[in-house]
Design an enzyme around this catalytic site. Structure first.
Site, PDB file in Angstrom:
ATOM      1  N   ASP A  39     -27.243 -26.945   0.926  1.00  0.00           N
ATOM      2  CA  ASP A  39     -26.565 -26.766  -0.366  1.00  0.00           C
ATOM      3  C   ASP A  39     -26.160 -25.333  -0.735  1.00  0.00           C
ATOM      4  OD1 ASP A  39     -27.888 -29.164  -0.290  1.00  0.00           O
ATOM      5  OD2 ASP A  39     -29.037 -28.846  -2.102  1.00  0.00           O
ATOM      6  N   GLN A  55     -29.127 -22.914   0.850  1.00  0.00           N
ATOM      7  CA  GLN A  55     -30.349 -23.416   1.457  1.00  0.00           C
ATOM      8  C   GLN A  55     -30.296 -23.044   2.939  1.00  0.00           C
ATOM      9  OE1 GLN A  55     -33.011 -25.872  -0.260  1.00  0.00           O
ATOM     10  NE2 GLN A  55     -32.379 -23.981  -1.235  1.00  0.00           N
ATOM     11  N   SER A  99     -33.045 -25.898  -3.948  1.00  0.00           N
ATOM     12  CA  SER A  99     -31.779 -25.487  -4.567  1.00  0.00           C
ATOM     13  C   SER A  99     -31.928 -25.010  -6.004  1.00  0.00           C
ATOM     14  CB  SER A  99     -30.795 -26.647  -4.525  1.00  0.00           C
ATOM     15  OG  SER A  99     -30.285 -26.730  -3.226  1.00  0.00           O
ATOM     16  N   ARG A 167     -35.820 -31.565  -9.350  1.00  0.00           N
ATOM     17  CA  ARG A 167     -35.341 -30.360  -8.654  1.00  0.00           C
ATOM     18  C   ARG A 167     -33.894 -29.977  -8.976  1.00  0.00           C
ATOM     19  NH1 ARG A 167     -36.385 -34.306  -4.740  1.00  0.00           N
ATOM     20  NH2 ARG A 167     -34.537 -35.203  -3.762  1.00  0.00           N
ATOM     21  N   GLU A 223     -29.541 -35.651  -7.180  1.00  0.00           N
ATOM     22  CA  GLU A 223     -29.784 -34.274  -6.774  1.00  0.00           C
ATOM     23  C   GLU A 223     -28.686 -33.361  -7.318  1.00  0.00           C
ATOM     24  OE1 GLU A 223     -32.219 -34.466  -2.720  1.00  0.00           O
ATOM     25  OE2 GLU A 223     -30.110 -34.902  -2.373  1.00  0.00           O
TER      26      GLU A 223
HETATM   27  C1  FRU Z   1     -29.771 -31.666  -1.585  1.00  0.00           C
HETATM   28  C2  FRU Z   1     -31.229 -31.281  -1.452  1.00  0.00           C
HETATM   29  C3  FRU Z   1     -31.744 -30.784  -2.785  1.00  0.00           C
HETATM   30  C4  FRU Z   1     -32.895 -29.908  -2.385  1.00  0.00           C
HETATM   31  C5  FRU Z   1     -32.391 -29.301  -1.092  1.00  0.00           C
HETATM   32  C6  FRU Z   1     -33.465 -29.051  -0.085  1.00  0.00           C
HETATM   33  O1  FRU Z   1     -29.040 -31.599  -0.426  1.00  0.00           O
HETATM   34  O2  FRU Z   1     -31.973 -32.375  -0.972  1.00  0.00           O
HETATM   35  O3  FRU Z   1     -32.093 -31.790  -3.697  1.00  0.00           O
HETATM   36  O4  FRU Z   1     -33.172 -28.939  -3.348  1.00  0.00           O
HETATM   37  O5  FRU Z   1     -31.428 -30.190  -0.571  1.00  0.00           O
HETATM   38  O6  FRU Z   1     -32.985 -28.305   0.985  1.00  0.00           O
END
Ligand code: FRU
Length: 493
Positions: A39, A55, A99, A167, A223
């Site tokens: 992300d 990420q 994220s 999250r 998410e």
């Molecule tokens: C979305 C996700 C988020 C999380 C991150 C972990 O793609 O699953 O919800 O924060 O990736 O890498």
């Protein structure tokens, strides 16, 4: 002082710098400095530059303990990698810095707000993970995690809402200058929800309300929420997991959902008018927006799909961002166009007008793998064509095909022949507005991707491709007579 974990990541990525040739990466789509990217995080403007974090697992081309990678740009196309910004090095994020987002504080410092995942090992050897919202404050390069973390804890979650799936905080300013953030969640029946929190200073937070919940209508865990005003409306974008396909509108699995409505600020509630997909292609997830200094709402997404891992085994990088898109609302729907900055890096204009297409043809000067090309197709006479198709990144063995059927007004993107070696989903279709057989496609090619903007941004279809770079032909085909206008530029950075 930076932690050992962050110092190790920074030393590792610096050592990798020389080993990844520029030509083996996307030209103008951000890819990770090394290793794995998912992300976009902290997409923001700070001290005159765009900042984009992501990420990041620098050490392998697979997901692992999450760090935040960091890059800056002045035009959203030329990106410069900076040292990793965050590493999982505190008790409240020992299993990962998931994220989150960024904002400039009143005192000029940059605040990063993210999900800290804390893993606790139990006496029987099993593990339990807790997701809480944390902050780090810095100067655009280095960030400290203050002792007040986590700033939104499990105790701030209302009853009936998940303590484990909580999250991806997206922070924003209300018109009165106070801070608010939206956080992805699911209710105990499993379905998606977004919680809203409020703060006066960005540091101390309180629960504000349940902004939206879907009662199992649009997937499970939501998410990466983003919430912003656009053209007089309120827009809530989320990325639901475990979505079910709904005709051609949504597809199974990880999807992106745009809800348009209004914002009852006093009640901390979103009032939904409509729902649509954000991207109708194969690879787009977890988008995030910023408001640029000149007033544009710009969105960038992870151009990848969790369910499809196409990484070449020896790849030094994996994952890339979409082209940033300017957003607006037209006739109640989300409209997306590539950022106008792209026009400044175009050269070598080639135009073909009034081309009569029957069967298959290619056009002089229309080829390449870093290209911005607009193709307008109209029926040639009273008998409309039955099918139009253009094939990009093509040679005798490969292509990615974009085809339009006027009778059903459906557009299909297929990378079946793009050089893929796995039997997973490679085709997707969407409905486009029926304009009597006329269609306008703006196709952006970078070395490893195809993005198709339909009818001035009414739909977008994105897909990554791993076709050999030597496959640079573009071919047009029709069944029945069609008239073409093609305007093509090379993108040169
Ligand atoms: C979305 C996700 C988020 C999380 C991150 C972990 O793609 O699953 O919800 O924060 O990736 O890498």
């Amino acid at each position: 002082m930076i932690s050992e974990t962050l110092a190790k990541a920074r030393a590792y990525e610096q050592a990798k710098d020389t080993g990844i040739p520029k030509a083996s990466r996307p030209g103008f789509h951000l890819s990770p400095r090394c290793g794995w990217m998912n992300d976009p995080n902290g997409f923001s403007e700070y001290q005159g530059q765009y900042h984009l974090f992501y990420q990041y697992h620098p050490y392998t081309n697979q997901w692992g303990p999450m760090h935040w990678g960091h890059a800056v740009s002045r035009d959203l196309l030329h990106w410069e990698h900076l040292p990793a910004a965050l590493a999982p090095d505190a008790p409240f994020d020992n299993f990962g810095c998931f994220s989150g987002s960024a904002i400039t504080l009143q005192d000029g410092r940059q605040l990063l707000m993210y999900t800290g995942v804390r893993r606790e090992e139990k006496a029987d050897g099993s593990c339990e993970d807790f997701q809480t919202q944390c902050i780090a404050i810095g100067d655009g390069s280095n960030y400290d995690k203050p002792d007040c973390n986590p700033v939104i804890d499990v105790k701030d979650i209302p009853a009936d809402f998940s303590r484990y799936d909580f999250r991806d905080p997206k922070i924003f300013r209300e018109p009165d200058g106070s801070y608010a953030c939206v956080v992805g969640n699911r209710t105990n029946d499993g379905s998606g929800a977004v919680l809203l929190y409020r703060s006066e200073d960005g540091v101390s937070w309180r629960f504000g309300g349940i902004l939206e919940r879907c009662n199992n209508e649009y997937g499970k865990m939501w998410e990466c929420p983003d919430f912003f005003p656009l053209d007089g409306k309120a827009v809530l974008i989320v990325s639901p997991q475990e979505m079910h396909a709904d005709g051609l509108e949504f597809h199974n699995g990880n999807c992106t959902l745009c809800l348009i409505g209004s914002y009852d600020r006093a009640g901390s509630r979103f009032l939904r008018d409509s729902a649509q997909a954000v991207d109708y292609g194969l690879d787009f997830y977890a988008p995030q927006t910023l408001l640029s200094a000149d007033g544009r709402r710009i969105m960038i997404g992870w151009m990848q799909n969790w369910d499809v891992y196409l990484c070449p085994p020896d790849a030094q990088w994996y994952g890339q961002m979409s082209i940033p898109r300017e957003l607006s609302i037209r006739d109640g729907r989300l409209i997306q166009m590539p950022v106008r900055e792209l026009e400044a890096v175009r050269s070598g204009k080639v135009v073909h007008e009034n081309v009569l297409l029957t069967g298959e043809m290619s056009l002089e000067g229309v080829s390449g793998r870093m290209v911005d090309m607009t193709v307008t197709v109209t029926p040639e006479d009273t008998a409309p064509y039955q099918m139009f198709c253009m094939k990009v990144a093509a040679d005798s063995r490969h292509d990615t095909a974009i085809s339009y059927c006027p009778a059903t007004s459906t557009l299909r993107l297929s990378r079946v022949r793009s050089g893929i070696n796995k039997d997973v989903v490679h085709e997707r279709e969407c409905c486009v507005r029926n304009r009597g057989g006329e269609i306008k496609l703006r196709v952006i090619l970078d070395r490893y991707s195809v993005e198709v903007f339909v009818n001035d941004g009414e739909q977008v279809l994105s897909a990554v491709i791993y076709t050999p770079q030597t496959a640079g032909d573009v071919r047009f085909e029709s069944c029945g007579k069609a008239c073409l206008r093609v305007e093509k530029y090379d993108i040169v950075l």
